[in-house]
Structure formats: structure tokens, C-alpha cells
Design a protein around this motif. Structure first.
Motif, short mmCIF file in Angstrom:
data_model
loop_
_atom_site.label_atom_id
_atom_site.label_comp_id
_atom_site.label_asym_id
_atom_site.label_seq_id
_atom_site.Cartn_x
_atom_site.Cartn_y
_atom_site.Cartn_z
N ARG A 1 0.83 -1.21 0.00
CA ARG A 1 0.00 0.00 0.00
C ARG A 1 0.86 1.26 0.00
O ARG A 1 0.56 2.23 -0.70
CB ARG A 1 -0.94 0.00 1.21
N ARG B 1 1.09 4.04 -2.95
CA ARG B 1 0.80 5.45 -2.65
C ARG B 1 1.96 6.34 -3.12
O ARG B 1 1.75 7.38 -3.74
CB ARG B 1 0.57 5.64 -1.15
N THR C 1 2.22 6.11 -7.20
CA THR C 1 1.07 6.50 -8.03
C THR C 1 1.18 7.97 -8.40
O THR C 1 1.47 8.82 -7.56
CB THR C 1 -0.25 6.25 -7.27
N GLN D 1 -2.79 12.91 -9.08
CA GLN D 1 -4.04 12.93 -9.84
C GLN D 1 -4.14 11.75 -10.80
O GLN D 1 -4.80 11.82 -11.84
CB GLN D 1 -4.21 14.26 -10.59
N TYR E 1 -5.60 8.86 -10.12
CA TYR E 1 -6.90 8.20 -9.98
C TYR E 1 -7.99 9.24 -10.17
O TYR E 1 -8.09 10.19 -9.40
CB TYR E 1 -7.06 7.56 -8.60
N TRP F 1 -11.13 9.16 -9.56
CA TRP F 1 -12.10 9.27 -8.47
C TRP F 1 -11.44 9.61 -7.14
O TRP F 1 -12.12 9.73 -6.13
CB TRP F 1 -12.91 7.98 -8.35
N HIS F 2 -10.12 9.69 -7.10
CA HIS F 2 -9.42 10.02 -5.85
C HIS F 2 -8.22 10.89 -6.20
O HIS F 2 -7.07 10.47 -6.10
CB HIS F 2 -8.98 8.73 -5.17
N PRO F 3 -8.45 12.13 -6.65
CA PRO F 3 -7.38 12.97 -7.19
C PRO F 3 -6.30 13.38 -6.19
O PRO F 3 -5.21 13.77 -6.60
CB PRO F 3 -8.11 14.20 -7.72
N THR F 4 -6.55 13.27 -4.90
CA THR F 4 -5.53 13.64 -3.92
C THR F 4 -4.63 12.48 -3.52
O THR F 4 -3.69 12.66 -2.74
CB THR F 4 -6.17 14.23 -2.65
N TYR F 5 -4.90 11.28 -4.04
CA TYR F 5 -4.12 10.10 -3.70
C TYR F 5 -2.84 10.06 -4.55
O TYR F 5 -2.86 10.32 -5.74
CB TYR F 5 -4.94 8.82 -3.96
N GLN G 1 3.03 11.53 2.98
CA GLN G 1 2.19 10.46 2.43
C GLN G 1 2.04 9.30 3.42
O GLN G 1 0.94 8.74 3.55
CB GLN G 1 2.77 9.95 1.11
N GLU H 1 -1.58 6.96 5.90
CA GLU H 1 -1.93 5.54 5.97
C GLU H 1 -2.33 5.15 7.39
O GLU H 1 -1.53 5.28 8.32
CB GLU H 1 -0.74 4.68 5.51
#
Length: 120
Positions: free
Chosen positions: A32, A36, A39, A42, A44, A46-50, A74, A78
Motif C-alpha cells: 500500500r 501510494r 502513483t 491525480q 486516480y 475518483w481520488h485525485p488527492t491520492y 504520504q 496511511e
């Protein structure tokens, strides 16, 4: 709770019975965290802050302190990582331009320390 195992830059794997390989515990948290950190920002819809987008920063003028700050911020997001004691992050650059990030954190459930590294 177990999740599907998916190493960064790899594909799903199957176990001895042909089912998708699942993972839990420290290895799941490591996957994970790697996901994180690697990645794209932006990345994703549907999850632009990830995501930290570390691979996007290859070739930039980021210092070791800048990279460390991104990793620390980051990792703090978690839930599986205990906030105290704080994670220990080291960043080093080799003569060839490769960057190694050493991460040591404490598991939020067990309190055990866990270490791994990422090299780009």
C-alpha cells in the motif's frame, strides 16, 4: 484483513490452487505504501488527492530533503502506520543518480517496527 497481492510493476499472482494470491500484515502495508508513493499525482480519477508521484519527479531538481518531506507526508495518511513513534525516513543518492528511500515505521495494530526500501 487480507487483500489481493499486487507488487508494484508486476501482475496479479496465483497461489498453489490457482486462486489469486492474497496478502495481509506487513507485506500488505508495504504494498500500500509503495503504491501510494509511486502513483502519479491525480492518477486516480475518483481520488485525485491520492498518490505522491515519485516516479514523475525523476530528473527533477528535488533534494533529498524534498523527497523525504513528500514521503513523510504520504506515510502519515496511511491508517496502518502508527503516528507515534514517527516513521524514520532516509533518502540517499548514488553517483549514478539512483535514489534510495529507506522507510522504517511502526505498525498501528501490533506496534512492531517494519522496514523496507524503494530504489528508483
Amino acid at each position: 484483513m487480507a487483500d489481493l497481492s499486487l507488487e508494484w510493476h508486476d501482475d496479479f499472482q496465483v497461489d498453489a490452487t490457482g486462486d489469486l494470491l492474497v496478502i495481509d500484515g506487513d507485506d500488505e502495508v508495504r504494498q500500500r505504501l509503495e503504491r501510494r508513493l509511486c502513483t502519479a499525482v491525480q492518477g486516480y480519477v475518483w481520488h485525485p488527492t491520492y498518490g505522491a508521484g515519485l516516479p514523475q519527479k525523476v530528473g527533477s531538481t528535488l533534494s533529498a530533503a524534498d523527497i523525504k518531506a513528500v514521503v513523510v507526508s504520504q506515510i502519515a495518511l496511511e491508517a496502518s502506520v502508527a503516528p507515534n513513534p514517527p516513521a524514520q525516513i532516509s533518502v540517499s543518492e548514488s553517483a549514478g543518480g539512483k535514489v534510495s528511500i529507506g522507510i522504517k515505521y511502526w505498525d498501528a495494530l501490533t506496534g512492531r517496527s517494519v522496514s523496507f526500501s524503494i530504489t528508483t
